[in-house]
Motif scaffolding. Structure first.
Motif, PDB file in Angstrom:
ATOM      1  N   LEU A 171      23.624 -22.607 -45.114  1.00 59.09           N
ATOM      2  CA  LEU A 171      23.521 -22.834 -43.741  1.00 59.09           C
ATOM      3  C   LEU A 171      22.148 -23.264 -43.264  1.00 59.09           C
ATOM      4  CD1 LEU A 171      24.540 -19.143 -42.595  1.00 59.09           C
ATOM      5  CD2 LEU A 171      25.998 -21.264 -42.056  1.00 59.09           C
ATOM      6  N   THR A 172      21.103 -23.211 -44.317  1.00 56.24           N
ATOM      7  CA  THR A 172      19.727 -23.777 -43.866  1.00 56.24           C
ATOM      8  C   THR A 172      19.569 -25.133 -44.646  1.00 56.24           C
ATOM      9  OG1 THR A 172      18.832 -21.604 -44.306  1.00 56.24           O
ATOM     10  CG2 THR A 172      17.198 -23.174 -44.495  1.00 56.24           C
ATOM     11  N   MET A 173      20.330 -25.429 -45.534  1.00 51.77           N
ATOM     12  CA  MET A 173      20.013 -26.728 -46.228  1.00 51.77           C
ATOM     13  C   MET A 173      20.896 -27.846 -46.076  1.00 51.77           C
ATOM     14  SD  MET A 173      17.013 -26.632 -47.507  1.00 51.77           S
ATOM     15  CE  MET A 173      15.764 -25.347 -47.797  1.00 51.77           C
ATOM     16  N   LEU A 174      22.075 -27.465 -45.532  1.00 51.04           N
ATOM     17  CA  LEU A 174      23.083 -28.621 -45.099  1.00 51.04           C
ATOM     18  C   LEU A 174      23.021 -29.162 -43.934  1.00 51.04           C
ATOM     19  CD1 LEU A 174      26.135 -27.598 -47.215  1.00 51.04           C
ATOM     20  CD2 LEU A 174      24.166 -28.886 -47.827  1.00 51.04           C
ATOM     21  N   ASP A 175      23.275 -30.368 -43.522  1.00 52.96           N
ATOM     22  CA  ASP A 175      23.301 -30.921 -42.247  1.00 52.96           C
ATOM     23  C   ASP A 175      24.520 -30.601 -41.383  1.00 52.96           C
ATOM     24  OD1 ASP A 175      22.727 -32.110 -39.936  1.00 52.96           O
ATOM     25  OD2 ASP A 175      22.759 -34.442 -40.905  1.00 52.96           O
ATOM     26  N   TRP A 176      24.523 -29.877 -40.368  1.00 50.75           N
ATOM     27  CA  TRP A 176      25.342 -29.111 -39.726  1.00 50.75           C
ATOM     28  C   TRP A 176      25.392 -30.039 -38.200  1.00 50.75           C
ATOM     29  CZ3 TRP A 176      29.038 -26.436 -42.176  1.00 50.75           C
ATOM     30  CH2 TRP A 176      28.534 -25.566 -43.244  1.00 50.75           C
ATOM     31  N   GLN A 177      24.684 -31.138 -37.987  1.00 50.88           N
ATOM     32  CA  GLN A 177      24.517 -31.564 -36.781  1.00 50.88           C
ATOM     33  C   GLN A 177      25.494 -32.613 -36.934  1.00 50.88           C
ATOM     34  OE1 GLN A 177      22.462 -30.826 -34.300  1.00 50.88           O
ATOM     35  NE2 GLN A 177      21.001 -29.515 -35.255  1.00 50.88           N
ATOM     36  N   ASN A 185      28.567 -34.196 -39.273  1.00 55.25           N
ATOM     37  CA  ASN A 185      28.230 -35.106 -40.372  1.00 55.25           C
ATOM     38  C   ASN A 185      29.120 -34.908 -41.784  1.00 55.25           C
ATOM     39  OD1 ASN A 185      26.401 -36.355 -39.034  1.00 55.25           O
ATOM     40  ND2 ASN A 185      24.677 -34.944 -39.535  1.00 55.25           N
ATOM     41  N   MET A 186      29.360 -33.440 -41.813  1.00 49.86           N
ATOM     42  CA  MET A 186      30.178 -33.159 -43.175  1.00 49.86           C
ATOM     43  C   MET A 186      31.778 -33.295 -42.939  1.00 49.86           C
ATOM     44  SD  MET A 186      27.915 -30.024 -44.816  1.00 49.86           S
ATOM     45  CE  MET A 186      27.747 -29.119 -43.415  1.00 49.86           C
ATOM     46  N   ILE A 199      30.443 -32.295 -51.717  1.00 53.10           N
ATOM     47  CA  ILE A 199      29.417 -31.044 -51.621  1.00 53.10           C
ATOM     48  C   ILE A 199      30.194 -29.756 -50.878  1.00 53.10           C
ATOM     49  CG2 ILE A 199      27.264 -30.237 -51.037  1.00 53.10           C
ATOM     50  CD1 ILE A 199      26.111 -33.022 -51.688  1.00 53.10           C
ATOM     51  N   PRO A 200      30.435 -29.895 -49.639  1.00 48.22           N
ATOM     52  CA  PRO A 200      31.183 -28.985 -49.004  1.00 48.22           C
ATOM     53  C   PRO A 200      32.370 -28.166 -49.700  1.00 48.22           C
ATOM     54  CG  PRO A 200      30.767 -30.727 -47.519  1.00 48.22           C
ATOM     55  CD  PRO A 200      30.575 -31.184 -48.902  1.00 48.22           C
ATOM     56  N   ASP A 201      33.282 -28.874 -50.384  1.00 47.43           N
ATOM     57  CA  ASP A 201      34.251 -28.336 -51.231  1.00 47.43           C
ATOM     58  C   ASP A 201      33.662 -27.711 -52.595  1.00 47.43           C
ATOM     59  OD1 ASP A 201      36.143 -29.400 -49.543  1.00 47.43           O
ATOM     60  OD2 ASP A 201      36.396 -31.253 -50.641  1.00 47.43           O
ATOM     61  N   LEU A 202      32.762 -28.190 -53.065  1.00 46.68           N
ATOM     62  CA  LEU A 202      32.212 -27.660 -54.241  1.00 46.68           C
ATOM     63  C   LEU A 202      31.385 -26.197 -53.902  1.00 46.68           C
ATOM     64  CD1 LEU A 202      31.153 -27.856 -57.214  1.00 46.68           C
ATOM     65  CD2 LEU A 202      29.031 -28.784 -56.291  1.00 46.68           C
TER      66      LEU A 202
END
Length: 908
Positions: free
Chosen positions: A332-338, A341-342, A286-289
C-alpha cells in the motif's frame, strides 16, 4: 521546633533556587579536524588572513560551536569573490576536501552539519565539480571502515548526504555500488552481532536500532536516486545488481524474523516491496506477483531465479501473520495507486489486500499487531479512494456501500470503535470517514452531492442504524460526526429532531462528555453554516437558537448537578465561540425566567443559569467591557441577587463573573469593586470548605488583575503627562483609577480585619486570613523603583498586629498557620513599634504556654517563639529573662541558668 522550621526554610530556599533557572543557552558541539588537515590549513593560510584556508583555520581553532557557525556562513561569500579560474587553485581544492571531511565528521544531530550543508549547496557553479570530487573521495574513505560499531556513523552520513544536500547526494550517486555493498555488509554483520548478544537487552537495543536505521537508509537510497533502474540495473550480473539481490534477501529474512523489533519487520516490508518494484520486469506484472505472494499462490516455475533465491521464504513456506501484514503495508505504501496507473491488475491486487487483512483481523490477538492492522486497514481505504477516482465500473461495484467489502469494513469499525487503545479507536474513525468517501466516489456525479447522498439508501440505513444505538456507545459519536461532515445535519435532524436534547441528557456521565460535546459542536457548526448559506435575512438565527440554545438553557435550569457542571465546562464555551452574539439571547430568556425561578438552597434556578452563562462568556473573552456588559445585559440588582443567593454555586459563579477575565490587565471598574465589597460582607462565614477555597482563589485572581492593570495605569499616567492631547488615552485620568484601587484594597482589608474579632467562627477566620495572605503575596514590598498600587503593611497598626497575634491562641491549627504565614509575608518594619517590654511579655507568655498541659497551648508557644526569632527579638528577651533569673537566684545556682541559656541560644 525551631530547628525544624529553620530546616524547612532552607529547604524552600534551595528548592526556589533550583526552580528559578536561567534559560538554557543553545549548545553546539564545536567541530574539529585531524592533525594532518590542521597542518594543511596552516601551510595554506595567507599572511593577510583573507583566503579560504585562513577562514577555516580561524574557525577550527575556536572552541565554541555557535561562533563557528558564523564563520561557516562566510565560506560561500568568500568563494563568490574568487575568480572562476580559482576552481583549479590547489588551495581551494584542499579546502574543499577538508570541508568534506569536516561534514562527515560531524554528528547527525549537530546544527553545524545542517549549516555546513546549506552553505556548500550555495557554492558557485564553477566550484561544484571539485566539491563533488572531494565528497566522493572522503565518503569512499568512510565506506572502507571495518569496525562494526563505526557502521552507524557511516550510515548516518549516507542518510545526511541524501537528505536535502545536493553535493552529498551527488557523492552517494557516484559511489552507489560501494554504498549498496557497505549497507549489505553492515546489515549482515550487525545482524550476526545481535544474534550473539541474545538476552543482553542493552546491547541488543542499540544493535537493533542500527539495523532499523540501515534498513531505512536502504529504502531512502532507492527512492531518492533518480532513474535508479535505467542507470544502475541494466545488467543483471553487475555488482550493483548483486548488492540489490543481497539486500532483498536480508530484508526478506528480517521480515520473517519475529525475534526482531516489529518496527524493523515493518520497515523491511516496505523495503521488500520497493526493491521488487525497482528490480522486477516488466513493471505491469508486479501487481500479479505481489497478489500471488499475499495469497500464497506463487508459481515457482514462472518467476525469475533471482527472485526465487532472494524471496524463497515468501514463496514456498507458510508465511507468518506479521509477515503478511507488513507485506500488505509495504504494498500500500510503495506502489503507485494514483490515477489508475496499475490498471485492472492493480484493482485486483487492492481487493486481494483487503481480503487478506480481513482474514488477519480474525486471527491476530497481539495488541501491537492489532494496532498495525488498524493503521494498515485505514491506509487501504486511502489507497482505495485514490484508485476509485479513476477506476473501472467493476471496482466501483465491489466497493460501493452495499458491497461485501464495505460491509466487512463497517463490521470492523463496530467491533473496534470502543477498543482500549486510543490510537486504534482513532483509526476506526478514519476508516468510517473513508467508507463514506468511497461510497460517494462509486455514485454518479449527480448523486454524489450532499443532498443526493442524504437520500441514498445506504446512507439512510447507516444513519438510522447509528441513531438506534444507545448513547452510551462511544463509537457512535465519532461516526455521527463523520456523517454530519459528509451529508450535513439536516438529514439527521429530520430523522431525530430532538437529538440535541438527547445528547445533552447523557452529559451527566463524565466518560461520555468529551464525545458528546465534540459531536454537538460538529452539528451546530454545520447547521449554522447551512442556515446562513440558505437564508435571505437574519431570521435563520431564531431556528438555530431554538435547535441548539433552548435545550442548553433547559439543562442549565432543570438538569441535575453533574449535567449542569459538564455542560457549562464543555458545551457552553464551544457554543459561545461559535456564536458570541447568542449570549444576548441567552440572557434575555434567562432574565425573564429568573423573575419566576430565582432558585433556592437546593436549586440554582434561572438566575444560576444566567450567572453561569455570563461567567463563561467573560472568561472566554465575549464580554470585553464589564461595565458596558452590566448596563446592556444585566442589572446591578441582579448581580447583587446572585452574590447572596442561597445556592453556593450561584454565588461562586457570580463572583467568578466579577473576578475572572481573559485579559489579566483588564481594568477593574468602580462598580465591580463595590460588588466585591458587598460580596465579602455576606460570604466570609461559608460552612463549606470547597466554597471557601473557591472564594479565596477567585479573589486572588481579582487582586492579580488589579496589580497587573495598575502597572498599565502607571504607564498610561506617564504617557498622559507627556501627551496631554492624545485622544486614545482613557477619559478618566489613570491617577483616579489608581486611587480607587488603593481605596478599594484598604476597605477590603478593613472588612477582613473586622472579621477577625475575638470569638469569630473558624470559617470566617480561615477566609479572612487566607484572603489577607493573598493580598500580601500579590502586592509584595516593592524593590528598587518598582511601583505598587497597594501595600498591606501600610494598613497594619498596633491593633491589627495584636489581632493577628491573638489568632495564635485559636484552637484550630489551620488558623495559627495562616496567621503565622501572613506575619512572615509582612516586612519586619511593620512591628518595629513593639518595644522591648512588650516583646519580653510575649516571650514570657510563650514560656508559660510551653509548659501547659493543653496541647494547643504548646503549639501556640511554638508559633510565638518562631515569630520572635523572625523578629530578631529572642536574644534581647532571653538576656533580660536571664538577668531577672540571676538576680533572683543570686550566685548560688549559676550552672542551671547557663545550661538554660545555652539550650535556648542553641535552638535559636
Amino acid at each position: 521546633m525551631f530547628v525544624g522550621v529553620s530546616q524547612k526554610g532552607w529547604l524552600l530556599l534551595i528548592l526556589f533556587k533550583m526552580g528559578v533557572k536561567k534559560k538554557k543557552e543553545m549548545q553546539v558541539t564545536a567541530l574539529t579536524i585531524c592533525h594532518q588537515d590542521l597542518e594543511t590549513l596552516r601551510s595554506l593560510a595567507d599572511v593577510e588572513g583573507k583566503n579560504l584556508a585562513s577562514l577555516l583555520l580561524h574557525c577550527v581553532q575556536l572552541t565554541d560551536g555557535v561562533s563557528q557557525i558564523h564563520y561557516v556562513k562566510q565560506i560561500v561569500p568568500l568563494l563568490e569573490k574568487a575568480d572562476k579560474n580559482g576552481a583549479c587553485d590547489p588551495t581551494i581544492r584542499s579546502c574543499l576536501d577538508i570541508l568534506a571531511g569536516i561534514y562527515l565528521s560531524l554528528s547527525v544531530k549537530n546544527p553545524l552539519k545542517k549549516v555546513l550543508a546549506s552553505s556548500l549547496d550555495g557554492l558557485p557553479e564553477f566550484f561544484l565539480t571539485e566539491a563533488i570530487q572531494s565528497f566522493t573521495s572522503r565518503l569512499q574513505e568512510e565506506l572502507n571502515t571495518t569496525h562494526l560499531y563505526s557502521y552507524r556513523k557511516v550510515t548516518d552520513n549516507i542518510s545526511s548526504c541524501m537528505e536535502n544536500f545536493d553535493l552529498g547526494r551527488a557523492g552517494v550517486n557516484n559511489l552507489l555500488k560501494n554504498v549498496l555493498h557497505f549497507l549489505q555488509k553492515s546489515l549482515i554483520e550487525i545482524s550476526e552481532e545481535n544474534r550473539k548478544f541474545a538476552g543482553n537487552h542493552i546491547v541488543q537495543t542499540q544493535l537493533m536500532n542500527d539495523l532499523l536505521v540501515g534498513t531505512r537508509v536502504s529504502v531512502m537510497l532507492v527512492q531518492k536516486i533518480q532513474d535508479f533502474q535505467r542507470i544502475h540495473l541494466k545488467t543483471s550480473g553487475s555488482p550493483t545488481w548483486q548488492s540489490m539481490c543481497g539486500l532483498l534477501s536480508i530484508f526478506t529474512k528480517f521480515l520473517s524474523d519475529d525475534d526482531l523489533l516489529q518496527t524493523i519487520q515493518s520497515t523491511s516490508g516496505l523495503a521488500v516491496i520497493l526493491f521488487i518494484k525497482a528490480m522486477f520486469h516488466p513493471p505491469e506484472k508486479i501487481p500479479d506477483l505481489i497478489s500471488s505472494l499475499l495469497l500464497r499462490s506463487v508459481d515457482c516455475t514462472s518467476i525469475p531465479d533471482w527472485f526465487l533465491n532472494c524471496c524463497r521464504s515468501l514463496c514456498c513456506t507458510d508465511v507468518s501473520q506479521s509477515t503478511l501484514l507488513f507485506l500488505c503495508q509495504g504494498t500500500l505504501t510503495m506502489l503507485d495507486w494514483q490515477n489508475g496507473n496499475m490498471g485492472l491488475s492493480g484493482e485486483a491486487l487492492l481487493l486481494n489486500i483487503v481480503h487478506v487483512l480481513f482474514t488477519l483481523s480474525s486471527q491476530i490477538k497481539e495488541s501491537t499487531l492489532e494496532l498495525f492492522l488498524s493503521r494498515i486497514l485505514a491506509s487501504w481505504t486511502n489507497s482505495a479512494i485514490h484508485v476509485l477516482e479513476s477506476s473501472s465500473p467493476s471496482l466501483k461495484d465491489s466497493l460501493n456501500g452495499n458491497s461485501s467489502v464495505v460491509g466487512r469494513l463497517l463490521e470492523y469499525v463496530y467491533t473496534h470503535w470502543e477498543h482500549p487503545l486510543d490510537a486504534l479507536r482513532h483509526q476506526t474513525k478514519i476508516i468510517f470517514r473513508n467508507i463514506l468517501q468511497m461510497h460517494q466516489l462509486t455514485k454518479e456525479k449527480s448523486d454524489s452531492e450532499a443532498s443526493g447522498l442524504a437520500t441514498d439508501r445506504f446512507i439512510c440505513d447507516l444513519t438510522e442504524s447509528l441513531l438506534r444505538l444507545e448513547w452510551h456507545v462511544k463509537g457512535k459519536y465519532a461516526c455521527l460526526g463523520c456523517l454530519v461532515d459528509y451529508i450535513g445535519i439536516g438529514h439527521i435532524l429530520a430523522l431525530a429532531k430532538t437529538i440535541p436534547s438527547q445528547i445533552l441528557e447523557v452529559m451527566g456521565d463524565q466518560s461520555l462528555v468529551p464525545y458528546a460535546s465534540d459531536l454537538l459542536e460538529t452539528m451546530f457548526r454545520n447547521h449554522k453554516s447551512h442556515l446562513k448559506s440558505q437564508a435571505v435575512d437574519s431570521t435563520w438565527i431564531d431556528e438555530w437558537h431554538e435547535t441548539w440554545v433552548s435545550p442548553l438553557l433547559f439543562i442549565l435550569c432543570e438538569g441535575n448537578l453533574d449535567q449542569k457542571s459538564y455542560v457549562i465546562d464543555y458545551y457552553l464555551p464551544k457554543l459561545l465561540n461559535c456564536s458570541p452574539e447568542s449570549l444576548s439571547y441567552m440572557v434575555k430568556i434567562l432574565q425573564t425566567s429568573a423573575d419566576a425561578k430565582t432558585g433556592s438552597y437546593n436549586s440554582r434556578g434561572a438566575l444560576g443559569a444566567l450567572m453561569a452563562c455570563l461567567r463563561t462568556a467573560r472568561a472566554h473573552g465575549h464580554l470585553q467591557s464589564a461595565t458596558d456588559a452590566w448596563r446592556n445585559l444585566v442589572s446591578s440588582a441582579r448581580i447583587k441577587q446572585g452574590l447572596i443567593h442561597q445556592h453556593c454555586q450561584v454565588r461562586i459563579d457570580t463572583l467568578g463573573l466579577l473576578c475572572e477575565s481573559n485579559r489579566s490587565t483588564e481594568i477593574v471598574s468602580m462598580e465591580e469593586m463595590q460588588w466585591i465589597q458587598f460580596f465579602i460582607t455576606y460570604n466570609l462565614n461559608s460552612q463549606s470548605p470547597g466554597v471557601r477555597q473557591q472564594i479565596c482563589s477567585l479573589l486572588k485572581k481579582l487582586f492579580c488583575r488589579i496589580q497587573e492593570s495598575s502597572q498599565v495605569l502607571y504607564k498610561l499616567e506617564q504617557s498622559r503627562s507627556k501627551h496631554e492631547s492624545d485622544n486614545e488615552l482613557p477619559k478618566q485620568h489613570p491617577s483616579v483609577s489608581l486611587q480607587q484601587y488603593k481605596n478599594f484594597m484598604s476597605s477590603i482589608c478593613n472588612r477582613l480585619f473586622e472579621a477577625l474579632f475575638p470569638g469569630s467562627s473558624y470559617p470566617t477566620r480561615f477566609s479572612a486570613l487566607t484572603i489577607l495572605g493573598s493580598i500580601a503575596e500579590v502586592f509584595p514590598v516593592p524593590e528598587g523603583q518598582v511601583q505598587t498600587v497597594y501595600q498591606l503593611s501600610h494598613d497594619i497598626d498596633v491593633g491589627r498586629f495584636q489581632t493577628l497575634m491573638e489568632c495564635f491562641t485559636s484552637t484550630f491549627e489551620e488558623v495559627k498557620i495562616l496567621a503565622f504565614d501572613l506575619l512572615m509575608k509582612l516586612p519586619k518594619t511593620v512591628v518595629q513599634f513593639q518595644d522591648s517590654e512588650k516583646l519580653q511579655g510575649l516571650f514570657q507568655a510563650a514560656l508559660e504556654l510551653s509548659s501547659s498541659t493543653k496541647p494547643y497551648d504548646c503549639v501556640t508557644a511554638s508559633y510565638l517563639l518562631n515569630f520572635l526569632i523572625w523578629q530578631d527579638a529572642l536574644p534581647s528577651s532571653l538576656s533580660a529573662s536571664l538577668q531577672t533569673q540571676q538576680a533572683a537566684c543570686g550566685d548560688g545556682d549559676k550552672s542551671a541558668i547557663v545550661v538554660e541559656r545555652n539550650t535556648l541560644m542553641g535552638l535559636y
